[in-house]
Design a protein around this motif. Structure first.
Motif, mmCIF file in Angstrom:
data_model
loop_
_atom_site.group_PDB
_atom_site.id
_atom_site.type_symbol
_atom_site.label_atom_id
_atom_site.label_comp_id
_atom_site.label_asym_id
_atom_site.label_seq_id
_atom_site.Cartn_x
_atom_site.Cartn_y
_atom_site.Cartn_z
ATOM 1 N N SER A 82 0.823 -1.222 0.000
ATOM 2 C CA SER A 82 0.000 0.000 0.000
ATOM 3 C C SER A 82 0.854 1.267 0.000
ATOM 4 C CB SER A 82 -0.998 -0.010 1.153
ATOM 5 O OG SER A 82 -0.321 -0.086 2.377
ATOM 6 N N ARG A 85 0.903 3.219 -3.053
ATOM 7 C CA ARG A 85 -0.281 4.056 -3.337
ATOM 8 C C ARG A 85 -0.317 5.274 -2.428
ATOM 9 N NH1 ARG A 85 -2.152 1.373 -8.113
ATOM 10 N NH2 ARG A 85 -1.862 -0.823 -7.702
ATOM 11 N N MET A 89 4.284 10.147 -5.499
ATOM 12 C CA MET A 89 5.345 9.238 -5.897
ATOM 13 C C MET A 89 6.330 9.952 -6.802
ATOM 14 S SD MET A 89 5.807 6.223 -8.440
ATOM 15 C CE MET A 89 5.596 7.616 -9.443
ATOM 16 N N TYR A 308 7.706 -3.633 4.684
ATOM 17 C CA TYR A 308 6.348 -3.141 4.468
ATOM 18 C C TYR A 308 5.582 -3.096 5.796
ATOM 19 C CZ TYR A 308 1.585 -3.524 2.359
ATOM 20 O OH TYR A 308 0.283 -3.375 1.998
ATOM 21 N N PHE B 11 -2.892 -9.780 6.901
ATOM 22 C CA PHE B 11 -2.181 -8.554 7.226
ATOM 23 C C PHE B 11 -2.219 -7.576 6.048
ATOM 24 C CE2 PHE B 11 1.722 -6.086 7.136
ATOM 25 C CZ PHE B 11 1.694 -5.485 8.383
ATOM 26 N N LEU B 12 -1.994 -8.158 4.856
ATOM 27 C CA LEU B 12 -1.953 -7.369 3.640
ATOM 28 C C LEU B 12 -3.288 -6.693 3.382
ATOM 29 C CD1 LEU B 12 0.582 -7.516 1.817
ATOM 30 C CD2 LEU B 12 -0.807 -8.759 0.221
ATOM 31 N N LEU B 15 -3.687 -3.802 5.618
ATOM 32 C CA LEU B 15 -2.906 -2.667 5.136
ATOM 33 C C LEU B 15 -3.564 -2.022 3.921
ATOM 34 C CD1 LEU B 15 0.848 -3.712 5.387
ATOM 35 C CD2 LEU B 15 -0.321 -1.956 6.685
ATOM 36 N N GLN B 16 -4.078 -2.869 3.022
ATOM 37 C CA GLN B 16 -4.687 -2.343 1.803
ATOM 38 C C GLN B 16 -5.906 -1.486 2.133
ATOM 39 O OE1 GLN B 16 -3.992 -2.910 -1.595
ATOM 40 N NE2 GLN B 16 -2.187 -4.153 -1.314
ATOM 41 N N GLY B 18 -6.402 0.332 4.667
ATOM 42 C CA GLY B 18 -5.994 1.656 5.139
ATOM 43 C C GLY B 18 -5.276 2.467 4.082
ATOM 44 N N CYS B 19 -5.219 1.900 2.883
ATOM 45 C CA CYS B 19 -4.377 2.507 1.846
ATOM 46 C C CYS B 19 -4.975 3.793 1.287
ATOM 47 C CB CYS B 19 -4.136 1.466 0.750
ATOM 48 S SG CYS B 19 -4.501 1.964 -0.907
ATOM 49 N N VAL B 20 -4.147 4.786 1.212
ATOM 50 C CA VAL B 20 -4.581 6.057 0.649
ATOM 51 C C VAL B 20 -4.405 5.981 -0.865
ATOM 52 C CG1 VAL B 20 -4.159 8.527 0.586
ATOM 53 C CG2 VAL B 20 -3.785 7.249 2.698
ATOM 54 N N ASN B 21 -5.450 6.114 -1.586
ATOM 55 C CA ASN B 21 -5.314 5.944 -3.019
ATOM 56 C C ASN B 21 -5.025 7.245 -3.744
ATOM 57 O OD1 ASN B 21 -5.481 4.674 -5.622
ATOM 58 N ND2 ASN B 21 -6.444 3.016 -4.484
ATOM 59 N N GLN B 22 -4.798 7.105 -5.011
ATOM 60 C CA GLN B 22 -4.474 8.249 -5.849
ATOM 61 C C GLN B 22 -5.542 9.327 -5.777
ATOM 62 O OE1 GLN B 22 -1.774 9.225 -7.279
ATOM 63 N NE2 GLN B 22 -1.067 7.473 -6.149
ATOM 64 N N LYS B 23 -5.081 10.533 -5.938
ATOM 65 C CA LYS B 23 -6.000 11.660 -5.997
ATOM 66 C C LYS B 23 -7.063 11.407 -7.065
ATOM 67 C CE LYS B 23 -2.226 13.554 -6.546
ATOM 68 N NZ LYS B 23 -1.048 14.343 -6.926
ATOM 69 N N GLY B 90 4.374 9.815 -13.543
ATOM 70 C CA GLY B 90 3.704 8.732 -12.836
ATOM 71 C C GLY B 90 4.333 7.411 -13.227
ATOM 72 N N ILE B 91 3.867 6.355 -12.591
ATOM 73 C CA ILE B 91 4.309 5.009 -12.941
ATOM 74 C C ILE B 91 3.055 4.182 -13.184
ATOM 75 C CG2 ILE B 91 5.409 2.894 -12.056
ATOM 76 C CD1 ILE B 91 7.543 4.875 -12.627
ATOM 77 N N GLY B 489 1.757 9.935 -9.732
ATOM 78 C CA GLY B 489 1.356 8.818 -8.880
ATOM 79 C C GLY B 489 1.560 7.463 -9.534
ATOM 80 N N PHE B 490 1.117 6.439 -8.852
ATOM 81 C CA PHE B 490 1.254 5.051 -9.327
ATOM 82 C C PHE B 490 -0.133 4.493 -9.590
ATOM 83 C CE2 PHE B 490 1.726 0.434 -7.884
ATOM 84 C CZ PHE B 490 2.172 0.003 -9.117
ATOM 85 N N ASP B 492 -2.610 1.733 -12.512
ATOM 86 C CA ASP B 492 -2.593 0.763 -13.607
ATOM 87 C C ASP B 492 -2.671 1.507 -14.936
ATOM 88 O OD1 ASP B 492 -2.484 -1.271 -11.802
ATOM 89 O OD2 ASP B 492 -4.612 -1.757 -11.896
#
Lengths: 508, 508
Positions: A82, A85, A89, A308, B11-12, B15-16, B18-23, B90-91, B489-490, B492
């Protein structure tokens, strides 16, 4: 190609002139973050992160049952950590003053102090002048508490670039003296490589730290007792990987339940550092790099996981102090020339094969290959352990239970046998400086059989390595929190320091 | 490793969550750009860009005289293309619906139409439904003029994903019919692979284009006459690389002064498209990918240069229309598993060695290796040409003029000789499906000697490849101009389409 070069160069200069550069930080309209976390995955570039993501995605597909039956409804989903994200970046170029390919000392100095410097130099510029690190500036100008955490020894290149000023990263005893002199508030993770100097006759580092007022905690009991009232602290994992005098945390893949992780030391660090003052904590995933040097993807992936998880502790903290915290996650350089693609697997990957590995490259070398050499164990006998430890199976040993992709081909057996025969020869009797040897096994400290085993397993999974050294690949920088917006774009790694200086309102 | 996986996965997921995503793009406060350039470097990831930067930096150091005498005052400076310093970067992750490693069709469809799809599919989603491309949406909803440029044939995967809707990227004749049906305004660069169908008995594509009202220009004279009053245009380079029926532009490294470049076709495209209406132009550096498939760094670097120059034409245009232009530069996937680091060169690179190469991999294979096979030329005689074309020199042929690093070692000579012997055997008599052959030389269409020569030269320079296929490495996205801020940002690669749809105010 040479004939048109002058034309190309002139053209290039014209293009460069018209180049729009990164946004200038300029005036800042935010308060400096009170809490700064800087995570450095040593050797961690996009190839490593991608291998982690593809492995985790594959194992999840295996877990929920879609791996064996892929359909358009169940496409392969890489599970990127995460932190990839995070809202911002950037990409950082990593060349140093010696080469396009940096070493961990020059790379850490670039990040810590914002100068391009020579290979091996810690906290020194390329002309031999000491330069202050971001940690030292924060200590001196803002009274921030400083914490440094690493999964390798705390005198290793990455952490020491934040407190030491020496041209040679191998002067471990002198580095440790610089550590004490720094007066930083918290050191956590690994220990010291030469706590009594090169000849073992110098005053002990831990003893000197106690004299300097540090709480030295290297038992489970002492570590459990640490907290905000412990004063200055050095916390060293009670069980260290000392097989080669490394004084490092155990590889994640080798740990038992009791063994301490990188996140344990971040958690302790927060307990120790958190108070009225601000703090800066640098956390290095150092063994990630070692796993890449040894071309061992499964061990590397588990190290990324440990790293991580440690980032997760900081993210949890940031959720409590969102307006006061900045978290940066980066790598210092890529290690190993890892690619998520290999000739024999083409466009396919079989990442689940890595799950058969149960031991790190080093433990395998020390606890298995060396005894085999002493006992002159036969290849066939050794391969029974290789099957248990890595899944790789000789055809004659395969059963109905064996994963078919792990049955070794004649070519692979030949590669393993050749490497095994070399590993059975004592170092001193081995011709390890031939081009043939170096091209295949590189420096003598890698056991040929160790490299052959992990590389073949990696190749079967669809991964391949080109080097046991670092490479020149730029690395990602992920940022979240106060001031994070300044870390987007493409820049040299020295800019990480300069951005921090600006965001934190420091003078340099 | 398997035992702790469920724990890791849980666990993953935590974490995901709580993940802050792209604007989110959300409300846009800018007008849609009137002019949109989308540059796709096929196979171009950071490893390729870094090799280019390090090569150019090395040649500049050589040019100004600091290469032989590196000092702290003259550190190695990679010359990254100025598009890497576009204001936003970005990536993009590149997995498709079949695999973690995409092919050029699924990758192009992801970028063009915003869907994850199957390997080989053009403008179709993973369930076989046609999906509109950004070019089609702009044509239909905004009346933009559309231009597509490629250094490979215009019916190849990347350009055709913008106008074709087929599950099989190899149906070149059907693809060409889709091209005509698109009614797009400009096609430039390479020609058609099967202009009369698989058996050569179908109505000619160019004839049909003329009937449909296109100006077909494939002579220097006709091309020179093109302009804003030419109507709909297809411009095909008068001299094509047709050695293998590719109908592509010549490799940059093989061109003479008269031969047309990617930038020529961008310039013509601007002339043809620029007017009252807006336009969208996609430009593919397609042979960049082919050079990487063949593990040939010098040819790849020159292709990046050609691509970079073409970007320069768009940048020049954007300087005239800064408030109306958006330029995006990206790759579709990485090809070759390139690393800027190799076991035998360790932390060093010798990029200047690549300047000795004077010919592309393919021209070398077709114009040298094939005739050598017909004549059963001796290895020693062939190596004299290799010295002229690549600099690689047998010790007995070395003179005082020879670059010492290009004198071949016994190991390298053995590798070359083995590959040469294989290349002297006609395809049909060669055992090219053994694991040994595939691991070293992969698919049969690469001449073993061609691969061995460029790989050894690359290795000497400090570069190495792991595959002749694509890899799963995420690729950079550089953006400049109106709406560029949405590309940091990162994410797809499908998001490139969705971001464009939002920025351009399209409905999808």
């Amino acid at each position: 190609m040479k004939k048109i070069l002058p034309i190309i160069l002139v053209f290039l200069l014209i293009l460069q002139t018209g180049c729009v550069n990164q946004k200038n930080i300029g005036e800042l309209n935010t308060r400096p973050p009170k809490y700064v976390f800087l995570f450095i995955g040593d050797g961690m570039g996009w190839p490593q992160i991608t291998a982690y993501a593809n492995y985790m995605g594959t194992m999840e597909a295996d877990f929920i049952g879609t791996l064996a039956n892929p359909t358009p409804e169940n496409p392969p989903v890489p599970l990127f950590p995460s932190f990839t994200r995070f809202p911002e970046m950037g990409i950082a170029a990593t060349q140093d003053a010696s080469k396009f390919i940096a070493d961990s000392a020059s790379a850490a100095t670039a990040i810590a102090s914002g100068v391009i410097t020579l290979d091996g130099a810690l906290g020194m510029d390329a002309f031999g002048n000491p330069v202050p690190s971001i940690a030292e500036l924060l200590r001196d100008q803002k009274n921030y508490k400083i914490g440094l955490v690493s999964s390798v020894s705390i005198d290793h290149a990455t952490p020491s670039a934040f407190y030491s000023h020496l041209l040679n990263r191998r002067n471990y005893y002198d580095i440790a003296l610089d550590l004490i002199a720094s007066g930083f508030d918290y050191f956590g993770g690994g220990g010291f490589r030469l706590p009594y100097g090169m000849d073992g006759d110098m005053p002990g580092i831990l003893e000197q730290m106690e004299e300097a007022g540090y709480t030295v905690a290297n038992t489970y009991e002492d570590i459990a007792a640490l907290g905000s009232d412990s004063g200055k602290v050095i916390a060293i994992a009670p069980v260290l990987d000392n097989d080669r005098g490394d004084a490092a945390l155990l590889y994640t893949i080798d740990r038992s339940e009791d063994d301490m992780s990188l996140s344990d030391f971040v958690r302790i660090g927060i307990d120790v550092l958190h108070g009225e003052q601000g703090f800066f904590m640098m956390v290095e995933g150092g063994k990630l790099d070692w796993a890449c040097h040894g071309n061992d993807a499964a061990t590397m992936i588990m190290e990324i996981h440990d790293f991580y998880s440690a980032v997760g502790v900081a993210v949890e903290f940031a959720e409590k102090y969102p307006d006061e915290t900045l978290i940066i996650v980066t790598g210092d350089h890529e290690t190993g020339g890892l690619s998520n693609g290999f000739n024999l697997t083409g466009y396919d990957t079989y990442m689940n094969l890595l799950s058969y590995q149960k031991i790190s490259l080093t433990r395998f070398a020390i606890h298995y290959i060396l005894p085999w050499r002493s006992a002159q164990t036969s290849f066939e006998e050794a391969m029974q352990s290789v099957e248990t430890l890595f899944g790789l199976t000789l055809p004659q040993n395969a059963s109905d239970e064996t994963e078919p992709l792990l049955i070794l081909s004649p070519r692979e057996i030949e590669m393993l046998r050749e490497a095994y025969d070399l590993s059975m020869i004592p170092f001193k009797e081995r011709v390890y400086d031939s081009e043939e040897y170096l091209a295949e096994y590189s420096y003598y400290w890698y056991e040929p059989f160790q490299l052959a085993v992990t590389r073949i397993l990696n190749n079967k999974a669809g991964l391949a390595w080109t080097s046991t050294s670092h490479t020149a690949l730029p690395v990602p920088v992920f940022a979240k929190g106060m001031g994070a917006e300044h870390f987007s774009g493409f820049y040299d790694n020295i800019e990480i320091f300069h951005k921090l200086v600006a965001i934190l309102g420091l003078e340099n």
